[in-house]
Every structure is written in structure tokens, then in C-alpha cells.
Design a protein around this motif. Structure first.
Motif, PDB file in Angstrom:
ATOM      1  N   SER A 137       0.907  -1.401   0.186  1.00  0.00           N
ATOM      2  CA  SER A 137      -0.013   0.207   0.058  1.00  0.00           C
ATOM      3  C   SER A 137       0.737   1.408   0.042  1.00  0.00           C
ATOM      4  O   SER A 137       1.872   1.483   0.581  1.00  0.00           O
ATOM      5  CB  SER A 137      -0.957  -0.133   1.389  1.00  0.00           C
ATOM      6  OG  SER A 137      -1.495   1.299   1.308  1.00  0.00           O
ATOM      7  N   LEU A 138       0.451   2.366  -0.669  1.00  0.00           N
ATOM      8  CA  LEU A 138       1.122   3.599  -0.628  1.00  0.00           C
ATOM      9  C   LEU A 138       0.432   4.518   0.480  1.00  0.00           C
ATOM     10  O   LEU A 138       0.884   5.632   0.971  1.00  0.00           O
ATOM     11  CB  LEU A 138       0.907   4.449  -1.874  1.00  0.00           C
ATOM     12  CG  LEU A 138       1.711   3.656  -3.040  1.00  0.00           C
ATOM     13  CD1 LEU A 138       1.408   4.416  -4.447  1.00  0.00           C
ATOM     14  CD2 LEU A 138       3.108   3.565  -2.871  1.00  0.00           C
ATOM     15  N   ILE A 148       6.618   0.579  -6.879  1.00  0.00           N
ATOM     16  CA  ILE A 148       6.549   1.924  -6.532  1.00  0.00           C
ATOM     17  C   ILE A 148       6.582   2.141  -5.064  1.00  0.00           C
ATOM     18  O   ILE A 148       6.221   1.180  -4.354  1.00  0.00           O
ATOM     19  CB  ILE A 148       5.292   2.446  -7.155  1.00  0.00           C
ATOM     20  CG1 ILE A 148       4.145   2.048  -6.840  1.00  0.00           C
ATOM     21  CG2 ILE A 148       5.458   2.511  -8.657  1.00  0.00           C
ATOM     22  CD1 ILE A 148       2.765   2.577  -7.556  1.00  0.00           C
ATOM     23  N   GLY A 149       6.953   3.370  -4.516  1.00  0.00           N
ATOM     24  CA  GLY A 149       6.649   3.649  -3.108  1.00  0.00           C
ATOM     25  C   GLY A 149       7.226   5.065  -2.940  1.00  0.00           C
ATOM     26  O   GLY A 149       7.559   5.987  -3.748  1.00  0.00           O
ATOM     27  N   THR A 150       7.178   5.268  -1.459  1.00  0.00           N
ATOM     28  CA  THR A 150       7.696   6.486  -0.869  1.00  0.00           C
ATOM     29  C   THR A 150       9.045   6.431  -0.139  1.00  0.00           C
ATOM     30  O   THR A 150       8.955   6.017   0.987  1.00  0.00           O
ATOM     31  CB  THR A 150       6.732   7.076   0.055  1.00  0.00           C
ATOM     32  OG1 THR A 150       5.342   7.001  -0.635  1.00  0.00           O
ATOM     33  CG2 THR A 150       7.088   8.509   0.534  1.00  0.00           C
ATOM     34  N   PRO A 151      10.057   6.386  -0.801  1.00  0.00           N
ATOM     35  CA  PRO A 151      11.230   6.282  -0.331  1.00  0.00           C
ATOM     36  C   PRO A 151      11.620   6.843   1.165  1.00  0.00           C
ATOM     37  O   PRO A 151      12.243   6.203   2.167  1.00  0.00           O
ATOM     38  CB  PRO A 151      12.566   6.765  -1.222  1.00  0.00           C
ATOM     39  CG  PRO A 151      11.580   6.793  -2.457  1.00  0.00           C
ATOM     40  CD  PRO A 151      10.268   6.707  -2.043  1.00  0.00           C
ATOM     41  N   ALA A 183       4.642   1.137   0.093  1.00  0.00           N
ATOM     42  CA  ALA A 183       5.352   0.447  -1.071  1.00  0.00           C
ATOM     43  C   ALA A 183       4.143  -0.576  -1.677  1.00  0.00           C
ATOM     44  O   ALA A 183       3.281  -1.138  -0.934  1.00  0.00           O
ATOM     45  CB  ALA A 183       6.486  -0.265  -0.803  1.00  0.00           C
ATOM     46  N   VAL A 184       4.398  -0.612  -3.166  1.00  0.00           N
ATOM     47  CA  VAL A 184       3.424  -1.437  -3.756  1.00  0.00           C
ATOM     48  C   VAL A 184       4.147  -2.197  -4.828  1.00  0.00           C
ATOM     49  O   VAL A 184       4.999  -1.392  -5.598  1.00  0.00           O
ATOM     50  CB  VAL A 184       2.237  -0.666  -4.589  1.00  0.00           C
ATOM     51  CG1 VAL A 184       1.574  -1.850  -5.460  1.00  0.00           C
ATOM     52  CG2 VAL A 184       1.608  -0.124  -3.570  1.00  0.00           C
ATOM     53  N   ALA A 185       4.266  -3.694  -4.954  1.00  0.00           N
ATOM     54  CA  ALA A 185       4.875  -4.417  -5.784  1.00  0.00           C
ATOM     55  C   ALA A 185       3.869  -5.191  -6.507  1.00  0.00           C
ATOM     56  O   ALA A 185       2.798  -5.843  -6.087  1.00  0.00           O
ATOM     57  CB  ALA A 185       5.719  -5.476  -4.910  1.00  0.00           C
ATOM     58  N   SER A 186       3.934  -5.054  -8.029  1.00  0.00           N
ATOM     59  CA  SER A 186       3.017  -5.713  -8.872  1.00  0.00           C
ATOM     60  C   SER A 186       3.512  -6.604  -9.825  1.00  0.00           C
ATOM     61  O   SER A 186       5.010  -6.369  -9.854  1.00  0.00           O
ATOM     62  CB  SER A 186       2.342  -4.738  -9.632  1.00  0.00           C
ATOM     63  OG  SER A 186       1.839  -3.632  -8.929  1.00  0.00           O
ATOM     64  N   TYR A 187       2.997  -7.868 -10.112  1.00  0.00           N
ATOM     65  CA  TYR A 187       3.610  -8.735 -10.894  1.00  0.00           C
ATOM     66  C   TYR A 187       2.466  -9.389 -11.674  1.00  0.00           C
ATOM     67  O   TYR A 187       1.142  -9.477 -11.357  1.00  0.00           O
ATOM     68  CB  TYR A 187       4.020  -9.912 -10.178  1.00  0.00           C
ATOM     69  CG  TYR A 187       4.951  -9.537  -8.831  1.00  0.00           C
ATOM     70  CD1 TYR A 187       6.567  -9.745  -9.061  1.00  0.00           C
ATOM     71  CD2 TYR A 187       4.612  -9.268  -7.524  1.00  0.00           C
ATOM     72  CE1 TYR A 187       7.561  -9.150  -8.282  1.00  0.00           C
ATOM     73  CE2 TYR A 187       5.660  -9.046  -6.624  1.00  0.00           C
ATOM     74  CZ  TYR A 187       6.930  -8.816  -6.929  1.00  0.00           C
ATOM     75  OH  TYR A 187       7.686  -8.508  -5.949  1.00  0.00           O
TER      76      TYR A 187
END
Length: 209
Positions: free
Chosen positions: A52-53, A81-84, A196-200
Motif C-alpha cells: 500500500s502507498l 513503486i513507493g515513498t522512499p 510500497a506497492v509491488a505488482s507482478y
């Protein structure tokens, strides 16, 4: 006898070429996979999506196959994608891995890593807990499309693991430890620590002899 020769040659040729490439994910259901589908993992636009972002991911979570594989070529499209500024942004593709018993959310085995400073590296998740080999940073820079879809191609044969991202070679690793299993599950990770969100998606496998 001649009438039998052609079919026999076709069978032998098919065997020599190996099994056909098949899809591991239908883009619609969790069939053949398992993981935390209550809070962590969902399916959106034909992709497994984890994290989740809006909030930090509390811990590592994996979507993993129910079936084990040994020698294969795995193709996976991924996006991270994410917020470092909010914490660690990371994911990865597990191969030849086992589900951990403690903690049960973890997996044990090889991870083809994702994330700043980790792209293309081969990490030994929850076992030796170290990077086994890293790619040339110039290769990563050439290959990677940040915050967009990329493709991992992971080839496992015997004790050797080779990978590429978007057609650019990343690592070539041969396992020196004979005691480690060279078979296991495939897993998809969203790492804990940050928003963060990881998509596959488009996950296929070609099994090798």
C-alpha cells in the motif's frame, strides 16, 4: 517402417526442445497460488498487487506457488513503486524456495531482488541472509525502467542461476554448497518497512530437463 519414422522424429524433437511455456497466473484468480489475500495481496488489472502507498507495509509477505519447480525459465513482469522517505521500498522474485515455519510469512531461498541498490542482485532470503552476487550497476542503469513495468527472465539449471532484466544480463551464479536444495516454490515479495506497492503479471514458466 517409414510411416512411423516421421511421428517418432517429431516426438524426439519435442522432447529435445523441452516443455512448452505455460502461464502460472490467469490474471483473474489466485488459483495455484497462496498468500495473505485478506490484507496484503489483491488482483488488479491482471496483476498480483501487494502492499500500500497509504501505510507502511508491516512485514514481508509473499504470494507463492503451490507447486515446486526444479529446472526452468521463469518470466515475470514486475513494477515497484513507493515513498522512499517513508521507509524501505523493496520486493523480489523467489525461486527454488520453501515456506518458512517461523515466522510463517517468510520464504527461505534464492531471491531475484528489486529496489534501489538491490536491482538484479541475487539474495539468499532467510537462510544465509546475504547478497550472493550483484550485477554491474551500468547494466542495471541500462535495463531498468523505474516506476514502470519491467521483465525478469530467470533461468535455473542444475546449480546455476542466470537472470536478465528487459533483455540485459544481470547475474550468473553457481551454487557452491551441495547441501542446499535446487528445487522449490516460486514466490513474489512485497518487503516490509515502507509505503510500497509491488505488482507482478504475465508470469510464465518453461520447464527444462
Amino acid at each position: 517402417m517409414k510411416s512411423l519414422q516421421l511421428p517418432l522424429l517429431l516426438v524426439l524433437s519435442a522432447g529435445a526442445l523441452g516443455a512448452a511455456e505455460v502461464s502460472l497466473f490467469d490474471g483473474k484468480t489466485f488459483t495455484g497460488w497462496e498468500g495473505d489475500t485478506n490484507k496484503t495481496w489483491r488482483i488488479e488489472q491482471g496483476a498480483f498487487v501487494g502492499g500500500s502507498l497509504a501505510a507502511k507495509v508491516p512485514r514481508n509477505e509473499f504470494m507463492r506457488t503451490r507447486r515446486s519447480y526444479t529446472n526452468f525459465v521463469l518470466r515475470v513482469k514486475f513494477k515497484l513503486i513507493g515513498t522512499p522517505a517513508g521507509g524501505f521500498i523493496n520486493g523480489g522474485v523467489q525461486v527454488r524456495s520453501q515456506p518458512a515455519s517461523n515466522p510463517p510469512n517468510e520464504m527461505v531461498g534464492y531471491q531475484c531482488d528489486m529496489g534501489e541498490g538491490w536491482w538484479g542482485a541475487l539474495y539468499d532470503e532467510s537462510r544465509r541472509n546475504k547478497v550472493l552476487v550483484k550485477p554491474d550497476p551500468k547494466s542495471v542503469e541500462q535495463a531498468l525502467k523505474k516506476d514502470d513495468w519491467n521483465q525478469y527472465v530467470i533461468r535455473c539449471e542444475g546449480k546455476r542461476i542466470r537472470t536478465s532484466i528487459n533483455g540485459v544480463d544481470m547475474i550468473d551464479y553457481t551454487e557452491p554448497d551441495d547441501s542446499l536444495p535446487q528445487y522449490g516454490l516460486i514466490g513474489l515479495q512485497i518487503h516490509g518497512g515502507g509505503p510500497a506497492v509491488a505488482s507482478y503479471k504475465d508470469i510464465t514458466i518453461e520447464q527444462l530437463p
